[in-house]
Design a protein around this motif. Structure first.
Motif, mmCIF file in Angstrom:
data_model
loop_
_atom_site.group_PDB
_atom_site.id
_atom_site.type_symbol
_atom_site.label_atom_id
_atom_site.label_comp_id
_atom_site.label_asym_id
_atom_site.label_seq_id
_atom_site.Cartn_x
_atom_site.Cartn_y
_atom_site.Cartn_z
ATOM 1 N N LEU A 19 0.741 -1.243 -0.046
ATOM 2 C CA LEU A 19 -0.127 0.089 0.062
ATOM 3 C C LEU A 19 0.867 1.230 0.006
ATOM 4 N N LEU A 20 2.056 0.973 -0.224
ATOM 5 C CA LEU A 20 3.151 2.329 -0.465
ATOM 6 C C LEU A 20 2.884 2.728 -1.459
ATOM 7 N N THR A 21 2.834 4.201 -1.455
ATOM 8 C CA THR A 21 2.582 4.809 -2.995
ATOM 9 C C THR A 21 4.014 4.750 -3.840
ATOM 10 N N ILE A 22 4.008 5.105 -5.066
ATOM 11 C CA ILE A 22 4.937 5.002 -5.877
ATOM 12 C C ILE A 22 5.827 5.990 -5.585
ATOM 13 N N LYS A 23 5.372 7.212 -5.184
ATOM 14 C CA LYS A 23 6.302 8.400 -5.044
ATOM 15 C C LYS A 23 6.950 7.995 -3.647
ATOM 16 N N ALA A 24 6.264 7.686 -2.704
ATOM 17 C CA ALA A 24 6.922 7.217 -1.477
ATOM 18 C C ALA A 24 7.993 6.171 -1.729
ATOM 19 N N LEU A 25 7.872 5.289 -2.475
ATOM 20 C CA LEU A 25 8.944 4.059 -2.992
ATOM 21 C C LEU A 25 10.137 4.843 -3.405
ATOM 22 N N ARG A 26 9.764 5.854 -4.398
ATOM 23 C CA ARG A 26 10.978 6.563 -4.864
ATOM 24 C C ARG A 26 11.865 7.395 -4.161
ATOM 25 N N LEU A 27 11.105 8.038 -3.171
ATOM 26 C CA LEU A 27 11.749 9.204 -2.357
ATOM 27 C C LEU A 27 12.690 8.027 -1.252
ATOM 28 N N LEU A 28 12.089 6.773 -0.843
ATOM 29 C CA LEU A 28 12.535 6.240 0.225
ATOM 30 C C LEU A 28 13.871 5.515 -0.321
ATOM 31 N N ARG A 29 13.974 4.984 -1.589
ATOM 32 C CA ARG A 29 14.982 4.462 -2.216
ATOM 33 C C ARG A 29 16.222 5.452 -2.337
ATOM 34 N N ALA A 30 15.694 6.748 -2.766
ATOM 35 C CA ALA A 30 16.945 7.794 -3.096
ATOM 36 C C ALA A 30 17.578 8.316 -1.742
ATOM 37 N N ALA A 31 16.714 8.504 -0.824
ATOM 38 C CA ALA A 31 17.368 9.331 0.505
ATOM 39 C C ALA A 31 18.421 8.724 1.074
ATOM 40 N N ALA A 48 9.496 -1.337 9.795
ATOM 41 C CA ALA A 48 9.099 -2.641 9.448
ATOM 42 C C ALA A 48 8.234 -2.702 8.393
ATOM 43 N N ILE A 49 7.381 -1.695 8.143
ATOM 44 C CA ILE A 49 6.694 -1.813 6.924
ATOM 45 C C ILE A 49 7.603 -1.717 5.621
ATOM 46 N N VAL A 50 8.409 -0.759 5.570
ATOM 47 C CA VAL A 50 9.274 -0.698 4.465
ATOM 48 C C VAL A 50 10.522 -1.317 4.418
ATOM 49 N N SER A 51 10.723 -2.300 5.287
ATOM 50 C CA SER A 51 12.176 -2.749 5.481
ATOM 51 C C SER A 51 12.607 -3.664 4.187
ATOM 52 N N GLN A 52 11.652 -3.899 3.220
ATOM 53 C CA GLN A 52 12.264 -4.651 2.256
ATOM 54 C C GLN A 52 12.387 -3.863 0.968
ATOM 55 N N TYR A 53 12.471 -2.654 1.257
ATOM 56 C CA TYR A 53 12.710 -1.469 0.184
ATOM 57 C C TYR A 53 13.902 -0.773 0.474
ATOM 58 N N LEU A 54 14.512 -0.765 1.798
ATOM 59 C CA LEU A 54 15.731 -0.145 2.115
ATOM 60 C C LEU A 54 16.738 -0.506 1.480
ATOM 61 N N THR A 55 17.750 0.101 1.013
ATOM 62 C CA THR A 55 19.009 -0.185 0.151
ATOM 63 C C THR A 55 20.110 -0.645 1.025
ATOM 64 N N VAL A 95 16.359 13.862 4.147
ATOM 65 C CA VAL A 95 15.848 12.938 5.083
ATOM 66 C C VAL A 95 14.516 12.701 4.712
ATOM 67 N N VAL A 96 14.218 11.392 4.738
ATOM 68 C CA VAL A 96 12.846 10.930 4.646
ATOM 69 C C VAL A 96 12.417 10.212 6.042
ATOM 70 N N VAL A 97 11.484 10.812 6.579
ATOM 71 C CA VAL A 97 10.950 10.582 7.655
ATOM 72 C C VAL A 97 9.772 9.591 7.470
ATOM 73 N N LEU A 98 9.838 8.682 8.041
ATOM 74 C CA LEU A 98 8.866 7.516 7.667
ATOM 75 C C LEU A 98 7.553 7.813 8.721
ATOM 76 N N CYS A 99 6.392 7.519 8.318
ATOM 77 C CA CYS A 99 5.173 7.885 9.537
ATOM 78 C C CYS A 99 4.218 6.934 9.146
ATOM 79 N N GLU A 100 3.434 6.091 9.926
ATOM 80 C CA GLU A 100 2.706 4.841 9.735
ATOM 81 C C GLU A 100 1.268 5.829 9.246
ATOM 82 N N GLY A 101 0.433 5.205 8.135
ATOM 83 C CA GLY A 101 -0.617 5.901 7.916
ATOM 84 C C GLY A 101 -0.329 6.952 7.134
#
Length: 234
Positions: A19-31, A48-55, A95-101
């Motif tokens: 349920l992560l948005t495409i934009k969120a994924l792009r920023l997450l991987r680039a930060a 934990a939600i995004v752990s599989q996407y971290l570099t 800095v990407v600050v993660l936030c649930e919801g």
């Protein structure tokens, strides 16, 4: 002079990594720096939600914003907790600050935003909130046509919960935790218990849907919700 880094508040959704948005994924991987709220003795839910996407090559910053503090006491603690994020921004690192919801819907990112957004360029990326995820997981339409939806935090006094529930067509009661028994009693008093649907940790592998009167109050987590869908059937 080093250019300041950019601050991103990124909603990571209610729990399902897809349920992560495409934009969120792009920023997450680039930060170069990832920050997230975490209890002192527990793994960060947002991470934990995004752990599989971290570099695996990013700097990680965990911060703790204790709940249930008086505003005066919280101020200094929150200022100290977000200071490491500010240091990275001042050094020129995004800095990407993660936030649930969603960051701006009862999101922990709001406390970072109010302290840093005037000093650093900031962008907020919306996320799927539990308010949207819970009715879908329960399989019930929330509202129709001109129905009024009210969102209520469970810590409110019983009298205030009662008055708000009397003037709405549908409701979501959030942040249940230790307030569950009070809320359940209010719903029974108002004759709403038969419509009320309980769900916890929606969209995650630990999701549970339990009949209201079968819920053990001692085991209700903070991330639980009671959904009272509209009576309309258009």
């Amino acid at each position: 002079m080093t250019a300041k880094g950019r601050l991103y508040g990124v909603g990571v959704g209610p729990g399902d990594p897809e349920l992560l948005t495409i934009k969120a994924l792009r920023l997450l991987r680039a930060a170069p720096v990832i920050a997230y709220q975490s209890a002192t003795d527990k793994e960060s839910i947002a991470r934990a939600i995004v752990s599989q996407y971290l570099t695996g090559e990013q700097i990680e910053v965990a911060y703790h914003l204790p709940r249930a503090l008086e505003p005066e006491k919280a101020q200094d603690i929150y200022d100290q907790e977000v200071a490491p994020i500010a240091e990275h921004l001042a050094a020129g690192r995004d800095v990407v600050v993660l936030c649930e919801g969603d960051p701006f819907f009862y999101g922990s990112f709001m406390y970072v935003f109010t302290r840093l957004s005037e000093k650093y360029q900031t962008e907020v990326v919306p996320g799927v909130s539990s308010l949207m995820a819970c009715p879908v997981s329960l399989g019930v339409p929330f509202t129709y046509y001109n129905d009024i939806l009210t969102v209520l935090p469970a810590p409110l006094p019983a009298e205030e919960l009662t008055s708000k529930l009397l003037t709405t067509d549908a409701a979501a009661i959030m942040k249940l935790g230790r307030h569950f028994t009070k809320v359940r009693d209010v719903l029974h008093k108002l004759g709403l218990a038969s419509r009320a649907l309980y769900i916890e940790r929606a969209t995650t592998t630990h999701q549970r849907i339990v009949p209201l009167d079968e819920v053990d109050p001692a085991e209700v987590p903070y991330f639980a919700m009671i959904v009272i869908p509209t009576k309309s059937r258009l």
